[in-house]
Design a protein around this motif. Structure first.
Motif, PDB file in Angstrom:
ATOM      1  N   LEU A  83       0.829  -1.206   0.000  1.00  0.00           N
ATOM      2  CA  LEU A  83       0.000   0.000   0.000  1.00  0.00           C
ATOM      3  C   LEU A  83       0.864   1.257   0.000  1.00  0.00           C
ATOM      4  O   LEU A  83       0.530   2.241  -0.665  1.00  0.00           O
ATOM      5  CB  LEU A  83      -0.930  -0.005   1.219  1.00  0.00           C
ATOM      6  CG  LEU A  83      -2.006   1.094   1.232  1.00  0.00           C
ATOM      7  CD1 LEU A  83      -2.973   0.905   0.066  1.00  0.00           C
ATOM      8  CD2 LEU A  83      -2.765   1.083   2.557  1.00  0.00           C
ATOM      9  N   ALA A  84       1.979   1.233   0.712  1.00  0.00           N
ATOM     10  CA  ALA A  84       2.855   2.404   0.759  1.00  0.00           C
ATOM     11  C   ALA A  84       3.406   2.721  -0.624  1.00  0.00           C
ATOM     12  O   ALA A  84       3.514   3.899  -1.012  1.00  0.00           O
ATOM     13  CB  ALA A  84       4.003   2.165   1.737  1.00  0.00           C
ATOM     14  N   THR A  85       3.734   1.675  -1.392  1.00  0.00           N
ATOM     15  CA  THR A  85       4.240   1.880  -2.755  1.00  0.00           C
ATOM     16  C   THR A  85       3.131   2.424  -3.647  1.00  0.00           C
ATOM     17  O   THR A  85       3.360   3.317  -4.473  1.00  0.00           O
ATOM     18  CB  THR A  85       4.774   0.560  -3.333  1.00  0.00           C
ATOM     19  OG1 THR A  85       5.798   0.051  -2.477  1.00  0.00           O
ATOM     20  CG2 THR A  85       5.337   0.751  -4.729  1.00  0.00           C
ATOM     21  N   GLN A  86       1.918   1.875  -3.497  1.00  0.00           N
ATOM     22  CA  GLN A  86       0.782   2.404  -4.257  1.00  0.00           C
ATOM     23  C   GLN A  86       0.567   3.882  -3.957  1.00  0.00           C
ATOM     24  O   GLN A  86       0.291   4.691  -4.854  1.00  0.00           O
ATOM     25  CB  GLN A  86      -0.492   1.622  -3.910  1.00  0.00           C
ATOM     26  CG  GLN A  86      -0.477   0.162  -4.293  1.00  0.00           C
ATOM     27  CD  GLN A  86      -1.782  -0.526  -3.918  1.00  0.00           C
ATOM     28  OE1 GLN A  86      -2.877  -0.017  -4.180  1.00  0.00           O
ATOM     29  NE2 GLN A  86      -1.677  -1.688  -3.282  1.00  0.00           N
ATOM     30  N   ALA A  87       0.694   4.234  -2.665  1.00  0.00           N
ATOM     31  CA  ALA A  87       0.484   5.627  -2.254  1.00  0.00           C
ATOM     32  C   ALA A  87       1.550   6.536  -2.850  1.00  0.00           C
ATOM     33  O   ALA A  87       1.247   7.647  -3.316  1.00  0.00           O
ATOM     34  CB  ALA A  87       0.494   5.718  -0.737  1.00  0.00           C
ATOM     35  N   ALA A  88       2.799   6.072  -2.843  1.00  0.00           N
ATOM     36  CA  ALA A  88       3.876   6.886  -3.406  1.00  0.00           C
ATOM     37  C   ALA A  88       3.665   7.107  -4.896  1.00  0.00           C
ATOM     38  O   ALA A  88       3.882   8.222  -5.407  1.00  0.00           O
ATOM     39  CB  ALA A  88       5.222   6.196  -3.145  1.00  0.00           C
ATOM     40  N   ASN A  89       3.239   6.067  -5.608  1.00  0.00           N
ATOM     41  CA  ASN A  89       2.974   6.210  -7.043  1.00  0.00           C
ATOM     42  C   ASN A  89       1.807   7.163  -7.294  1.00  0.00           C
ATOM     43  O   ASN A  89       1.844   7.991  -8.218  1.00  0.00           O
ATOM     44  CB  ASN A  89       2.675   4.843  -7.656  1.00  0.00           C
ATOM     45  CG  ASN A  89       3.881   3.916  -7.631  1.00  0.00           C
ATOM     46  OD1 ASN A  89       5.019   4.372  -7.555  1.00  0.00           O
ATOM     47  ND2 ASN A  89       3.639   2.616  -7.700  1.00  0.00           N
TER      48      ASN A  89
ATOM     49  N   LYS B 136       0.605  11.053   1.255  1.00  0.00           N
ATOM     50  CA  LYS B 136       1.938  11.241   1.815  1.00  0.00           C
ATOM     51  C   LYS B 136       2.075  10.510   3.152  1.00  0.00           C
ATOM     52  O   LYS B 136       3.097   9.884   3.436  1.00  0.00           O
ATOM     53  CB  LYS B 136       2.218  12.729   1.995  1.00  0.00           C
ATOM     54  CG  LYS B 136       3.643  13.074   2.396  1.00  0.00           C
ATOM     55  CD  LYS B 136       3.851  14.586   2.299  1.00  0.00           C
ATOM     56  CE  LYS B 136       5.299  14.948   2.595  1.00  0.00           C
ATOM     57  NZ  LYS B 136       5.638  14.838   4.004  1.00  0.00           N
ATOM     58  N   ALA B 137       1.018  10.539   3.951  1.00  0.00           N
ATOM     59  CA  ALA B 137       1.053   9.869   5.256  1.00  0.00           C
ATOM     60  C   ALA B 137       1.164   8.351   5.099  1.00  0.00           C
ATOM     61  O   ALA B 137       1.887   7.680   5.837  1.00  0.00           O
ATOM     62  CB  ALA B 137      -0.188  10.234   6.059  1.00  0.00           C
ATOM     63  N   ILE B 138       0.451   7.819   4.111  1.00  0.00           N
ATOM     64  CA  ILE B 138       0.518   6.367   3.865  1.00  0.00           C
ATOM     65  C   ILE B 138       1.883   5.984   3.309  1.00  0.00           C
ATOM     66  O   ILE B 138       2.495   5.006   3.737  1.00  0.00           O
ATOM     67  CB  ILE B 138      -0.600   5.932   2.892  1.00  0.00           C
ATOM     68  CG1 ILE B 138      -1.978   6.157   3.521  1.00  0.00           C
ATOM     69  CG2 ILE B 138      -0.430   4.457   2.506  1.00  0.00           C
ATOM     70  CD1 ILE B 138      -3.132   5.914   2.568  1.00  0.00           C
ATOM     71  N   ALA B 139       2.379   6.790   2.356  1.00  0.00           N
ATOM     72  CA  ALA B 139       3.658   6.487   1.721  1.00  0.00           C
ATOM     73  C   ALA B 139       4.808   6.537   2.716  1.00  0.00           C
ATOM     74  O   ALA B 139       5.750   5.739   2.651  1.00  0.00           O
ATOM     75  CB  ALA B 139       3.908   7.458   0.573  1.00  0.00           C
ATOM     76  N   GLU B 140       4.749   7.478   3.658  1.00  0.00           N
ATOM     77  CA  GLU B 140       5.837   7.646   4.628  1.00  0.00           C
ATOM     78  C   GLU B 140       5.676   6.754   5.854  1.00  0.00           C
ATOM     79  O   GLU B 140       6.570   6.681   6.693  1.00  0.00           O
ATOM     80  CB  GLU B 140       5.935   9.107   5.046  1.00  0.00           C
ATOM     81  CG  GLU B 140       6.354  10.028   3.896  1.00  0.00           C
ATOM     82  CD  GLU B 140       6.433  11.478   4.311  1.00  0.00           C
ATOM     83  OE1 GLU B 140       5.947  11.807   5.425  1.00  0.00           O
ATOM     84  OE2 GLU B 140       6.979  12.292   3.539  1.00  0.00           O
TER      85      GLU B 140
ATOM     86  N   LEU C   9       0.824   9.531  -5.320  1.00  0.00           N
ATOM     87  CA  LEU C   9       1.239  10.886  -4.936  1.00  0.00           C
ATOM     88  C   LEU C   9       1.984  11.565  -6.073  1.00  0.00           C
ATOM     89  O   LEU C   9       1.774  12.756  -6.364  1.00  0.00           O
ATOM     90  CB  LEU C   9       2.113  10.815  -3.684  1.00  0.00           C
ATOM     91  CG  LEU C   9       2.550  12.162  -3.085  1.00  0.00           C
ATOM     92  CD1 LEU C   9       1.337  13.000  -2.686  1.00  0.00           C
ATOM     93  CD2 LEU C   9       3.459  11.933  -1.878  1.00  0.00           C
ATOM     94  N   THR C  10       2.843  10.821  -6.751  1.00  0.00           N
ATOM     95  CA  THR C  10       3.581  11.366  -7.899  1.00  0.00           C
ATOM     96  C   THR C  10       2.620  11.765  -9.015  1.00  0.00           C
ATOM     97  O   THR C  10       2.752  12.844  -9.614  1.00  0.00           O
ATOM     98  CB  THR C  10       4.578  10.318  -8.429  1.00  0.00           C
ATOM     99  OG1 THR C  10       5.512   9.992  -7.404  1.00  0.00           O
ATOM    100  CG2 THR C  10       5.330  10.851  -9.638  1.00  0.00           C
ATOM    101  N   ALA C  11       1.627  10.903  -9.264  1.00  0.00           N
ATOM    102  CA  ALA C  11       0.635  11.211 -10.306  1.00  0.00           C
ATOM    103  C   ALA C  11      -0.209  12.414  -9.914  1.00  0.00           C
ATOM    104  O   ALA C  11      -0.531  13.272 -10.760  1.00  0.00           O
ATOM    105  CB  ALA C  11      -0.259   9.994 -10.533  1.00  0.00           C
ATOM    106  N   ALA C  12      -0.571  12.513  -8.644  1.00  0.00           N
ATOM    107  CA  ALA C  12      -1.397  13.633  -8.177  1.00  0.00           C
ATOM    108  C   ALA C  12      -0.639  14.950  -8.281  1.00  0.00           C
ATOM    109  O   ALA C  12      -1.217  15.993  -8.653  1.00  0.00           O
ATOM    110  CB  ALA C  12      -1.836  13.384  -6.733  1.00  0.00           C
ATOM    111  N   ALA C  13       0.643  14.927  -7.936  1.00  0.00           N
ATOM    112  CA  ALA C  13       1.444  16.151  -8.024  1.00  0.00           C
ATOM    113  C   ALA C  13       1.511  16.647  -9.465  1.00  0.00           C
ATOM    114  O   ALA C  13       1.400  17.856  -9.731  1.00  0.00           O
ATOM    115  CB  ALA C  13       2.843  15.875  -7.475  1.00  0.00           C
TER     116      ALA C  13
END
Length: 217
Positions: A160-166, A198-202, A168-172
């Motif tokens: 899930l953290a990797t999904q969140a990071a991906n 960001k909270a999930i990714a970190e 987040l990049t798309a959202a930015a």
């Protein structure tokens, strides 16, 4: 009643009932190797030099054919340790179908200390072993119910953290293209969304099990 004397061939058959034999060091207490191979019916075999049948391992016709090119045929307890020569390995504790994890030509190995027992392997015919285009492949092969099958394991789920990071990049990228590049303030819904990602990714959000929904605006 008189008994007809045995012919030479009959005498050989009586003393060595099998045609093919493998000799080994019968005094060995652990692993040892085949030291000689005999075809008792060969015209080149000197019968007087043959060990007693009881001190050798009888080989089938198929096993005899497999001895071609074999450097180390392993013996333990008076029997061939790997009687089929060619084998496929797999995780015997895994649910099937499961992947083939390795291929072994056990009669060419200088050591078998890291090779599973024959009972934990799948025997492979010489014909299948030679087929490196469709059967003996480095990937895409599996085991089910004692047979080798085509098999590609399902991909492991993305954390899930990797999904969140991906995400987040798309959202930015999306917020910059839709708002920032035009000097427009980013809507609060997008700011909230990215903060949650960001909270999930970190790892500061350990309670969420799914990603937040992307804003519609």
């Amino acid at each position: 009643m008189t008994t007809a004397p045995l012919t030479g061939a009959a005498m050989i058959a009586a003393a060595w009932p099998a045609r093919y034999y493998a000799a080994y060091d019968t005094t060995a207490t652990d692993l040892t190797k085949v030291t000689a191979l005999y075809d008792v019916q060969s015209v080149q075999t000197v019968v007087q030099n043959l060990p007693a049948a009881a001190t050798m391992i009888a080989l089938t016709e198929d096993q005899w054919a497999l001895t071609q090119g074999a450097q180390n045929i392993w013996v333990q307890g008076g029997a061939l340790l790997y009687p089929a020569r060619y084998y496929a390995a797999y995780d015997t504790t895994a649910a099937q179908p499961t992947s083939v994890t390795g291929w072994y030509d056990t009669w060419t190995l200088s050591s078998v200390t890291s090779v599973p027992a024959a009972s934990a392997l799948i025997a492979v015919s010489s014909q299948d072993w030679s087929d490196t285009k469709a059967f003996r492949l480095p990937t895409g092969r599996g085991v089910q119910d004692g047979k080798i099958i085509d098999y590609t394991p399902a991909a492991s789920p993305v954390p899930l953290a990797t999904q969140a990071a991906n995400a987040l990049t798309a959202a930015a990228s999306a917020t910059w293209a839709n708002y920032g590049s035009m000097g427009v303030a980013v809507p609060q819904a997008w700011i909230t969304y990215q903060t949650a990602l960001k909270a999930i990714a970190e790892g500061t959000d350990t309670a969420s099990t799914t990603l937040p929904a992307e804003p519609a605006v």
